[in-house]
Design an enzyme around this catalytic site. Sequence first.
Site, PDB file in Angstrom:
ATOM      1  N   GLU A 155      61.997 -88.628  56.815  1.00 15.58           N
ATOM      2  CA  GLU A 155      61.465 -88.823  55.140  1.00 15.58           C
ATOM      3  C   GLU A 155      62.278 -89.757  54.392  1.00 15.58           C
ATOM      4  O   GLU A 155      63.415 -90.219  54.840  1.00 15.58           O
ATOM      5  CB  GLU A 155      61.477 -87.448  54.565  1.00 15.58           C
ATOM      6  CG  GLU A 155      62.758 -86.729  54.502  1.00 15.58           C
ATOM      7  CD  GLU A 155      62.873 -85.708  53.118  1.00 15.58           C
ATOM      8  OE1 GLU A 155      62.698 -86.201  52.238  1.00 15.58           O
ATOM      9  OE2 GLU A 155      63.310 -84.749  53.262  1.00 15.58           O
TER      10      GLU A 155
ATOM     11  N   LYS B 216      59.320 -90.108  43.413  1.00 16.38           N
ATOM     12  CA  LYS B 216      59.460 -89.037  44.548  1.00 16.38           C
ATOM     13  C   LYS B 216      57.913 -88.394  44.736  1.00 16.38           C
ATOM     14  O   LYS B 216      57.477 -88.025  43.752  1.00 16.38           O
ATOM     15  CB  LYS B 216      60.243 -87.891  44.115  1.00 16.38           C
ATOM     16  CG  LYS B 216      60.271 -86.462  44.948  1.00 16.38           C
ATOM     17  CD  LYS B 216      61.170 -85.555  44.081  1.00 16.38           C
ATOM     18  CE  LYS B 216      60.929 -83.994  44.759  1.00 16.38           C
ATOM     19  NZ  LYS B 216      61.687 -82.880  44.125  1.00 16.38           N
TER      20      LYS B 216
ATOM     21  N   ASP C 160      57.798 -72.065  40.036  1.00 16.27           N
ATOM     22  CA  ASP C 160      58.282 -73.291  40.867  1.00 16.27           C
ATOM     23  C   ASP C 160      58.122 -73.020  42.301  1.00 16.27           C
ATOM     24  O   ASP C 160      59.180 -72.432  42.798  1.00 16.27           O
ATOM     25  CB  ASP C 160      59.528 -73.881  40.219  1.00 16.27           C
ATOM     26  CG  ASP C 160      59.911 -75.134  40.807  1.00 16.27           C
ATOM     27  OD1 ASP C 160      59.489 -75.720  41.650  1.00 16.27           O
ATOM     28  OD2 ASP C 160      61.027 -75.793  40.227  1.00 16.27           O
TER      29      ASP C 160
ATOM     30  N   SER D 116      57.781 -75.133  46.006  1.00 22.25           N
ATOM     31  CA  SER D 116      57.798 -76.487  46.526  1.00 22.25           C
ATOM     32  C   SER D 116      56.278 -76.720  47.157  1.00 22.25           C
ATOM     33  O   SER D 116      55.642 -75.778  48.074  1.00 22.25           O
ATOM     34  CB  SER D 116      58.752 -76.821  47.511  1.00 22.25           C
ATOM     35  OG  SER D 116      58.572 -77.939  48.021  1.00 22.25           O
TER      36      SER D 116
ATOM     37  N   ASP E 226      55.912 -78.406  49.543  1.00 18.55           N
ATOM     38  CA  ASP E 226      56.433 -78.214  51.159  1.00 18.55           C
ATOM     39  C   ASP E 226      55.729 -77.346  51.892  1.00 18.55           C
ATOM     40  O   ASP E 226      55.319 -77.338  53.056  1.00 18.55           O
ATOM     41  CB  ASP E 226      57.790 -78.386  51.235  1.00 18.55           C
ATOM     42  CG  ASP E 226      58.280 -79.748  50.822  1.00 18.55           C
ATOM     43  OD1 ASP E 226      57.683 -80.609  50.369  1.00 18.55           O
ATOM     44  OD2 ASP E 226      59.766 -79.434  50.718  1.00 18.55           O
TER      45      ASP E 226
ATOM     46  N   LYS F 251      66.798 -75.152  51.578  1.00 15.23           N
ATOM     47  CA  LYS F 251      68.042 -75.089  50.895  1.00 15.23           C
ATOM     48  C   LYS F 251      68.323 -74.161  50.081  1.00 15.23           C
ATOM     49  O   LYS F 251      67.597 -73.564  49.507  1.00 15.23           O
ATOM     50  CB  LYS F 251      67.891 -76.438  49.959  1.00 15.23           C
ATOM     51  CG  LYS F 251      67.986 -77.582  50.475  1.00 15.23           C
ATOM     52  CD  LYS F 251      67.623 -78.789  49.473  1.00 15.23           C
ATOM     53  CE  LYS F 251      66.151 -79.055  49.112  1.00 15.23           C
ATOM     54  NZ  LYS F 251      65.574 -80.038  49.877  1.00 15.23           N
TER      55      LYS F 251
HETATM   56  N1  PSU Z   1      66.423 -82.029  52.302  1.00  9.57           N
HETATM   57  C1  PSU Z   1      67.484 -82.683  52.056  1.00  9.57           C
HETATM   58  N2  PSU Z   1      67.655 -83.370  50.984  1.00  9.57           N
HETATM   59  C2  PSU Z   1      66.350 -83.523  49.960  1.00  9.57           C
HETATM   60  C3  PSU Z   1      65.232 -83.047  50.339  1.00  9.57           C
HETATM   61  C4  PSU Z   1      65.181 -82.341  51.458  1.00  9.57           C
HETATM   62  O1  PSU Z   1      68.369 -82.491  52.809  1.00  9.57           O
HETATM   63  O2  PSU Z   1      66.668 -84.124  48.999  1.00  9.57           O
HETATM   64  C5  PSU Z   1      63.946 -83.222  49.483  1.00  9.57           C
HETATM   65  C6  PSU Z   1      62.693 -83.236  50.585  1.00  9.57           C
HETATM   66  O3  PSU Z   1      62.135 -84.300  50.470  1.00  9.57           O
HETATM   67  C7  PSU Z   1      62.123 -82.109  50.158  1.00  9.57           C
HETATM   68  C8  PSU Z   1      62.177 -82.227  48.637  1.00  9.57           C
HETATM   69  O4  PSU Z   1      60.648 -82.113  50.406  1.00  9.57           O
HETATM   70  O5  PSU Z   1      63.664 -82.340  48.474  1.00  9.57           O
HETATM   71  C9  PSU Z   1      61.618 -80.682  47.842  1.00  9.57           C
HETATM   72  O6  PSU Z   1      61.378 -81.224  46.394  1.00  9.57           O
HETATM   73  P1  PSU Z   1      60.756 -80.023  45.467  1.00  9.57           P
HETATM   74  O7  PSU Z   1      61.799 -78.595  45.604  1.00  9.57           O
HETATM   75  O8  PSU Z   1      60.617 -80.558  44.098  1.00  9.57           O
HETATM   76  O9  PSU Z   1      59.376 -79.888  46.148  1.00  9.57           O
HETATM   77 MN    MN Z   2      59.132 -77.625  42.295  1.00 12.84          MN
END
Ligand code: PSU
Ligand code: MN
Length: 300
Positions: free
Chosen positions: A23, A84, A136, A138, A140, A157
Site C-alpha cells: 500500500e 488518503k 469510527d 475503518s 478496511d 494497530k
Molecule cells: N498500517 C501502518 N501504517 C498506516 C496504515 C496502516 O503501519 O499508516 C494506514 C493503512 O493505510 C490503513 C489506514 O488502511 O492506516 C487506516 O486508516 P483508517 O483508520 O482511517 O481507516
Molecule cells: Mn475512521
Amino acid sequence: MYLKVAPEIRRALQGGRPVVALESTIITHGMPYPENLETARALESQVRAGGAVPATIAVMGGVICAGLSDKELEWLATAKNVLKVSRNDLPYALATKKIGATTVAATMICAHLAGIKVFATGGIGGVHRGAEASFDISADLEELARTPVAVVCAGAKALLDLPKTLEYLETRGVPVIGYGTDEFPAFWSRRSGLKTPLRLDTPAEVARFLQVKWELNLGGGAMVCNPVPEADEIPAHDMRGFIDSAVREAEEYGIKGKAVTPYILARIVELSGGRSLRSNIALAQSNARVAAEIAAVMSL
Ligand code: PSU
Ligand code: MN
C-alpha cells in the site's frame, strides 16, 4: 480501463509467478520522511528476497498504478497534499486526476482488479476506541469481508479497540489467522492478551487455506497476523501511555474522520522518541517477507 500495471508485474501475473501488493498510505500518511521512503524501498526488497515481485499501488493522473518506479516512490514520499484514498474516494481521486495514496481497503480493491491475491502492510485499520459514540470503524474491515485478497499484517494497530475489532471481523466472516501464534498481535507488541480465532504455521498451510476458502466461493479476504519480530517489539505496557496520550489529544483537538489514524500514529512516534517508528518499519518488512513466501507457495 483505469488500471496501469507495470510491465514486470504484468509479465509475472501472466506467467503465474508470485506478486505481492504493497500500500502507499503507509508512505504518505503513516511515516515521516525520510523513513517512509526507506521503508517503501525496504518493503519491495523484502518481497523480492521472499521470491515475489512487489507491486506498490497508488493513484496518479487518473489511473491506478500497480507497480511504481523509484522516482514515483520518492515523489510520493515527499509530496504534500496527497489524498488518503479508501473505497469511498477511489473514484474521486481517479475522476479528478488527484494523487492518491491507497489505504488497506483501496489497495485490496486495486490488487484484486490487477489479479494480485496477496498484500502486505503494517497493520490494518479497525474499530476505534469510543466507536460506540463516534461510529469510527475503518473501511478496511468491510473490505476484508468483501474483496478476495489475503492481507498479511501485524494485527490491528493497538491504538484501536482490539476486542471490538475482532468481534467485527467475526461477524463479517473474515478469517483472522495467527501466523505461528495463538495470540492476536498488537502491532508494536507481540501480545494483546486476545486469542486469534485460527492458527496456521507455514506459508504452505496459509496457501492451502486460501485455496479452500476461494474455491468455496465464500467471497472476501483473510487476515494473516504475523507478530512483530521479537527484537523489534515494544511491550504493550510500554506503549500504553503513549497510545492513551495520543488518543486523548486527538479527541481534545477534535480530529475526525480519516485524519484520526495518521494523527495518532505521528503523535505516538513523537511521544516514544522514534521507538514506535523503528518497530513499525521492522514489522512491515517482516510482513512483506512472509507475504512473498505465501505468494510463492500459491503459485507452485
Ligand atoms: N498500517 C501502518 N501504517 C498506516 C496504515 C496502516 O503501519 O499508516 C494506514 C493503512 O493505510 C490503513 C489506514 O488502511 O492506516 C487506516 O486508516 P483508517 O483508520 O482511517 O481507516
Ligand atoms: Mn475512521
